[in-house]
Design a protein around this motif. Structure first.
Motif, mmCIF file in Angstrom:
data_model
loop_
_atom_site.group_PDB
_atom_site.id
_atom_site.type_symbol
_atom_site.label_atom_id
_atom_site.label_comp_id
_atom_site.label_asym_id
_atom_site.label_seq_id
_atom_site.Cartn_x
_atom_site.Cartn_y
_atom_site.Cartn_z
ATOM 1 N N ILE B 119 1.011 -1.466 0.208
ATOM 2 C CA ILE B 119 -0.201 0.141 -0.137
ATOM 3 C C ILE B 119 1.181 0.988 -0.065
ATOM 4 C CG2 ILE B 119 -1.246 1.344 1.637
ATOM 5 C CD1 ILE B 119 -2.806 -1.395 2.281
ATOM 6 N N GLY B 120 1.805 1.308 0.478
ATOM 7 C CA GLY B 120 2.523 2.408 0.876
ATOM 8 C C GLY B 120 3.376 2.928 -0.563
ATOM 9 N N ALA B 121 4.290 1.228 -0.794
ATOM 10 C CA ALA B 121 5.387 1.902 -2.547
ATOM 11 C C ALA B 121 4.102 1.731 -3.209
ATOM 12 C CB ALA B 121 5.397 0.529 -2.253
ATOM 13 N N LEU B 122 3.071 1.891 -3.344
ATOM 14 C CA LEU B 122 2.318 1.984 -4.512
ATOM 15 C C LEU B 122 1.532 3.812 -3.960
ATOM 16 C CD1 LEU B 122 -0.324 -1.091 -5.502
ATOM 17 C CD2 LEU B 122 0.801 0.249 -6.642
ATOM 18 N N ALA B 123 0.784 4.199 -2.834
ATOM 19 C CA ALA B 123 0.601 5.696 -2.759
ATOM 20 C C ALA B 123 2.123 6.254 -3.209
ATOM 21 C CB ALA B 123 0.136 5.604 -1.367
ATOM 22 N N GLY B 124 3.004 5.643 -3.273
ATOM 23 C CA GLY B 124 4.575 6.581 -3.005
ATOM 24 C C GLY B 124 4.809 7.292 -4.750
ATOM 25 N N PHE B 187 13.674 7.381 -3.485
ATOM 26 C CA PHE B 187 14.055 6.126 -4.596
ATOM 27 C C PHE B 187 13.698 6.695 -5.999
ATOM 28 C CE2 PHE B 187 13.978 3.186 -1.500
ATOM 29 C CZ PHE B 187 15.228 3.289 -1.238
ATOM 30 N N LYS B 188 12.045 7.445 -5.772
ATOM 31 C CA LYS B 188 11.127 7.347 -6.835
ATOM 32 C C LYS B 188 11.792 8.198 -8.665
ATOM 33 C CE LYS B 188 6.786 9.719 -7.932
ATOM 34 N NZ LYS B 188 5.615 10.319 -7.166
ATOM 35 N N ASN B 189 12.364 9.459 -7.967
ATOM 36 C CA ASN B 189 12.922 9.990 -8.803
ATOM 37 C C ASN B 189 15.073 10.281 -9.259
ATOM 38 O OD1 ASN B 189 10.615 11.370 -9.592
ATOM 39 N ND2 ASN B 189 10.984 12.392 -7.707
ATOM 40 N N SER B 190 14.832 8.574 -8.436
ATOM 41 C CA SER B 190 16.635 8.807 -8.447
ATOM 42 C C SER B 190 16.905 8.041 -10.197
ATOM 43 C CB SER B 190 16.809 7.709 -7.788
ATOM 44 O OG SER B 190 15.991 6.207 -7.540
ATOM 45 N N GLU B 191 17.672 8.249 -10.652
ATOM 46 C CA GLU B 191 18.448 7.767 -11.850
ATOM 47 C C GLU B 191 18.047 6.408 -11.986
ATOM 48 O OE1 GLU B 191 22.128 9.421 -12.221
ATOM 49 O OE2 GLU B 191 21.594 11.583 -11.945
ATOM 50 N N PHE B 192 18.388 5.020 -11.242
ATOM 51 C CA PHE B 192 18.357 4.183 -11.582
ATOM 52 C C PHE B 192 16.509 3.761 -11.697
ATOM 53 C CE2 PHE B 192 16.573 1.751 -7.726
ATOM 54 C CZ PHE B 192 16.537 2.863 -6.624
ATOM 55 N N ILE B 193 16.067 4.392 -11.152
ATOM 56 C CA ILE B 193 14.443 4.080 -11.569
ATOM 57 C C ILE B 193 14.474 4.649 -13.062
ATOM 58 C CG2 ILE B 193 12.218 4.623 -10.783
ATOM 59 C CD1 ILE B 193 13.424 2.616 -9.163
ATOM 60 N N SER B 194 15.063 5.756 -13.130
ATOM 61 C CA SER B 194 14.510 6.183 -14.226
ATOM 62 C C SER B 194 15.139 5.289 -15.734
ATOM 63 C CB SER B 194 14.715 7.725 -14.394
ATOM 64 O OG SER B 194 14.669 8.344 -13.392
ATOM 65 N N ALA B 195 16.502 5.061 -15.561
ATOM 66 C CA ALA B 195 16.836 3.745 -15.930
ATOM 67 C C ALA B 195 16.040 2.939 -16.644
ATOM 68 C CB ALA B 195 18.139 3.446 -15.618
ATOM 69 N N ILE B 196 15.083 2.100 -15.615
ATOM 70 C CA ILE B 196 14.568 1.390 -15.851
ATOM 71 C C ILE B 196 13.143 1.295 -16.410
ATOM 72 C CG2 ILE B 196 13.366 -0.725 -14.329
ATOM 73 C CD1 ILE B 196 15.184 -0.187 -11.712
ATOM 74 N N VAL B 207 7.667 -1.367 -9.177
ATOM 75 C CA VAL B 207 7.573 -1.715 -7.510
ATOM 76 C C VAL B 207 7.582 -2.317 -7.534
ATOM 77 C CG1 VAL B 207 5.342 -1.320 -6.202
ATOM 78 C CG2 VAL B 207 5.612 0.476 -7.881
ATOM 79 N N LEU B 208 7.485 -3.577 -7.770
ATOM 80 C CA LEU B 208 7.514 -4.824 -7.319
ATOM 81 C C LEU B 208 8.900 -5.411 -7.207
ATOM 82 C CD1 LEU B 208 4.751 -7.153 -8.026
ATOM 83 C CD2 LEU B 208 5.293 -6.226 -6.435
ATOM 84 N N GLY B 209 9.738 -4.882 -8.166
ATOM 85 C CA GLY B 209 11.149 -5.301 -8.356
ATOM 86 C C GLY B 209 12.467 -5.050 -8.436
ATOM 87 N N HIS B 210 11.928 -3.381 -7.779
ATOM 88 C CA HIS B 210 12.510 -2.721 -7.818
ATOM 89 C C HIS B 210 13.048 -1.419 -6.540
ATOM 90 C CE1 HIS B 210 15.421 -3.468 -10.975
ATOM 91 N NE2 HIS B 210 13.746 -3.804 -11.659
ATOM 92 N N VAL B 211 11.862 -1.044 -5.982
ATOM 93 C CA VAL B 211 11.258 0.015 -5.245
ATOM 94 C C VAL B 211 11.200 -0.900 -3.949
ATOM 95 C CG1 VAL B 211 9.854 1.502 -4.487
ATOM 96 C CG2 VAL B 211 10.103 1.668 -6.475
ATOM 97 N N LEU B 212 10.340 -2.219 -3.835
ATOM 98 C CA LEU B 212 10.037 -3.062 -2.105
ATOM 99 C C LEU B 212 11.014 -3.627 -1.950
ATOM 100 C CD1 LEU B 212 6.489 -4.243 -3.299
ATOM 101 C CD2 LEU B 212 7.409 -2.727 -2.228
ATOM 102 N N PRO B 213 12.211 -4.488 -2.768
ATOM 103 C CA PRO B 213 13.481 -4.469 -2.254
ATOM 104 C C PRO B 213 13.707 -3.641 -1.429
ATOM 105 C CG PRO B 213 13.629 -5.458 -4.160
ATOM 106 C CD PRO B 213 12.307 -4.398 -4.584
ATOM 107 N N LEU B 214 14.118 -2.499 -1.999
ATOM 108 C CA LEU B 214 15.090 -1.227 -1.171
ATOM 109 C C LEU B 214 14.528 -0.512 0.393
ATOM 110 C CD1 LEU B 214 16.398 1.133 -4.382
ATOM 111 C CD2 LEU B 214 17.541 -0.656 -2.590
ATOM 112 N N CYS B 215 13.088 -1.301 0.165
ATOM 113 C CA CYS B 215 12.465 -0.799 1.533
ATOM 114 C C CYS B 215 12.431 -1.830 2.204
ATOM 115 C CB CYS B 215 10.839 -0.544 1.421
ATOM 116 S SG CYS B 215 9.556 0.493 -0.076
#
Lengths: 369, 302
Positions: B119-124, B187-196, B207-215
């Motif tokens: 829920i938090g990751a989706l909202a963010g 993390f949202k606006n960091s470069e590695f997310i943009s790259a992906i 969200v599932l593969g790259h944001v959640l593991p960092l949380c």
């Protein structure tokens, strides 16, 4: 500071609401007056929204209950026609959303329904029992502040010492000891063995009902009536339950005070004061302690709200005729009106104190304006 | 051999994902072992898990077997913690109670942490209206008194361990949602997310593969710190009679049964309380230590 992770739970709703407030204020941002009014409007909006959420949750819980409210009124041998009539009279044939608005309406009118176990109106019951809880929690928070703040300051000023370690452990015990267990052990030790404090109940049985309730707070009522004996007897009975609550508030307040103080003492102005040759006691109390007064108010507010909640667990142990005892009795009798009414009142007071300490923080701290 | 294994673990340029992960675990374990309280916490939690697994070996009696000739005996060589009002051995009941406690905290963590995380990751990640609605709901739950909410929920759902777990999970997830949202925003606006995203990854995948593991690391810290509160709430529900039902040896329910004997047979109510305190403290110590290692920015610098 130890255990910040958990304490921050309690902070989050406030910072969230605060962020919203700060956002609206910044967006318009012209003139102090306008900003204040917008902030106030935003505050009232979040408060109303939270209360609405609380009502939605109690309404939802009331609907989930497997007990059929119609059967509770007509009994399970009623003919079908009577059952249907009662269902329509209770408004249960209407769509859920209409029922919800009806529920809000009746709560706003102060109508929380009838209690099955006491046979009285839940609102009247709650009015009668709430002062007892308030009295216990208030004495508890006074104990917590009077002991917790100096303990936290002392621990921070002797960081790493044996006393500091001991105070840290006390702080963590506040998270690890079940309140109801501490109450029981306290009764066994201080009442049964040492006879230092009074036993269960608000006063000894032969004083019971002698004082005319005016405020419902027995300490004040007995003073109004001029009954010194009853006043001291009530204090004697209050000592143990209030100390048990006070322990939990002390643990939390000491831990937060210590952490705030350590933050301040690492600041450069404190070093400057020391270099100037200001005596250590003045450095601590005048330079380091004053700035933490504002965040401490929030901590104390949160702790007070927490004690009102915590009293639920210990009131049964001390046969304390407060809202916690009322709630647990209602729970065991599946008296849903009483359960939801008590939940609503405790929840509303909890939210109110929470938001109020948040506002106080904003008003008192120039940086948060 | 040991030295080369160590060198492989602390290698600054790991050649495989496995090596990197094991190396990280090694470093965390090393940092934890230098914190005495964290070591104590780890030992307590390990002891809890081992006690739960080997309960039949550790128990000296059958935890459910009643023997009215042996009722309310004081602690002795035969009954280490005494016996209760039905003549059951309290030590054996406390040992078996570890299983119930472990099941409750695990179930709550398994239910509440992923729910809050998603829920938090989706909202963010999405921001805007989804964020406002999800976080509005989260904030309402956060500003309600947890214990009262859990009590009212169990009253509605009915007493029992399963319902106690559900009620506690419902009061626990909002804290995790807040953390996950805050982490996602950083993390949202960091470069590695943009790259992906430029590589064409879908939002779900990001969200599932790259944001959640960092949380996860801040989540682990938070869940560990919350464990003490979860144990206390579960014991409280058991104490009131809404949690585990008799004859299950749940610690809170055991304290409730000892209430009537507290003045003369103090051990009946006191012993299970010690178990609760030790285990809760263990989680607090471990959580504190983990925070210092995994999430130093949120903790104390002192």
């Amino acid at each position: 500071m130890q255990g910040t992770g958990k304490t921050s739970v309690a902070f989050e709703p406030d910072t969230a609401a605060g962020a919203v407030l700060a956002g609206t204020a910044k967006a318009v941002g012209s003139g102090r007056h306008k900003r204040f009014l917008l902030g106030l409007a935003g505050f009232i909006f979040t408060l109303a929204f939270t209360f609405l959420g609380l009502l939605a949750i109690t309404f939802f819980i009331g609907r989930v209950v497997p007990i059929d409210p119609v059967l509770a009124v007509v009994g399970d041998r009623a003919p079908k026609a009577v059952y249907e009539a009662a269902r329509i009279e209770l408004g249960l044939d209407k769509p859920l959303i209409v029922q919800f608005f009806n529920y809000i309406g009746s709560v706003l009118r102060g109508d929380l329904g009838m209690s099955v176990s006491t046979g009285k109106l839940v609102a009247d019951d709650l009015k009668r029992v709430f002062p007892a809880t308030l009295e216990m929690a208030t004495i508890g928070i006074i104990i917590g502040v009077l002991l917790g703040v100096p303990m936290g300051v002392y621990a921070a000023s002797r960081q790493g010492s044996l006393v500091d370690q001991a105070i840290r452990v006390v702080g963590l015990l506040g998270y690890a000891v079940p309140a109801f267990w501490l109450g029981l052990v306290g009764l066994a030790l201080f009442y049964a063995q040492l006879k230092w404090v009074g036993g269960p109940g608000r006063v000894d049985i032969f004083y019971d009902g002698l004082v005319q309730p005016v405020t419902g707070l027995i300490l004040i009522d007995s003073l109004i009536a001029g009954e010194r004996d009853i006043f001291f007897n009530a204090l004697w009975h209050l000592a143990l339950p209030a100390s048990v609550l006070g322990f939990f508030s002390l643990a939390y307040i000491a831990r937060m005070t210590r952490s705030f103080m350590l933050d301040q003492m690492a600041q450069e102005y404190v070093t400057t004061a020391r270099v100037k040759g200001v005596p250590e006691r003045l450095v601590i109390w005048r330079h380091a302690f004053r700035p933490i007064l504002v965040p401490l108010i929030t901590v104390i507010g949160l702790s007070y709200a927490g004690l009102l909640e915590g009293s639920v667990m210990i009131e049964t142990i001390f046969s304390w005729p407060g809202i916690g005892n009322y709630l647990t009795t209602a729970l065991l009798n599946a008296d849903m009106n009483a359960v939801l009414g008590a939940t609503l009142v405790i929840g509303a007071v909890f939210i109110g104190i929470n938001k109020l300490s948040d506002v106080l923080y904003r008003v008192l701290d120039p940086r948060a304006r | 051999m040991a030295a080369s294994l160590r060198a492989w673990l602390v290698d600054d340029s790991p050649s495989s994902r496995l090596q990197a992960r094991l190396g990280r675990a090694w470093r965390i374990a090393g940092a934890l072992s230098r914190n005495p309280l964290a070591v104590v916490g780890t030992v307590i939690i390990l002891a809890l898990v081992l006690t739960a697994i080997f309960a039949p070996l550790l128990a000296t009696h059958d935890p459910l077997k009643q023997d009215l000739t042996q009722r309310l005996l004081a602690p002795s060589a035969a009954n280490w913690m005494g016996t209760d009002e039905l003549g059951r051995d309290i030590w054996s009941r406390v040992v078996y109670g570890a299983r119930i406690t472990l099941v409750i905290v695990t179930m709550v963590a398994v239910l509440a942490a992923p729910a809050g995380l998603i829920i938090g990751a989706l909202a963010g990640y999405f921001g805007g209206w989804p964020d406002r609605i999800l976080m509005g709901i989260t904030d309402i739950f956060l500003s309600l008194p947890k214990l009262i909410l859990a009590l009212a929920l169990v009253a509605a759902l009915g007493p029992g361990i399963e319902n106690a777990v559900i009620a506690i999970a419902i009061t626990t997830w909002p804290g995790y949602a807040r953390i996950a949202r805050a982490e996602t925003l950083t993390f949202k606006n960091s470069e590695f997310i943009s790259a992906i995203r430029l590589q064409g990854a879908s939002s779900l995948r990001v969200v599932l593969g790259h944001v959640l593991p960092l949380c996860t690391s801040s989540m682990i810290v938070r869940v560990t710190l919350d464990m003490a509160g979860i144990i206390l709430t579960a014991a409280g529900l058991g104490f009131i009679g809404l949690g585990a039902q008799p004859p299950l040896p749940e610690w809170g329910a055991m304290i409730a049964r000892g209430r009537s004997f507290i003045l003369d047979q103090w051990w009946v109510a006191t012993m299970p309380g010690f178990a609760i305190i030790v285990v809760s403290l263990g989680f607090c110590f471990l959580g504190d230590g983990l925070r210092d290692v995994l999430d130093p920015k949120s903790g104390e610098q002192h």
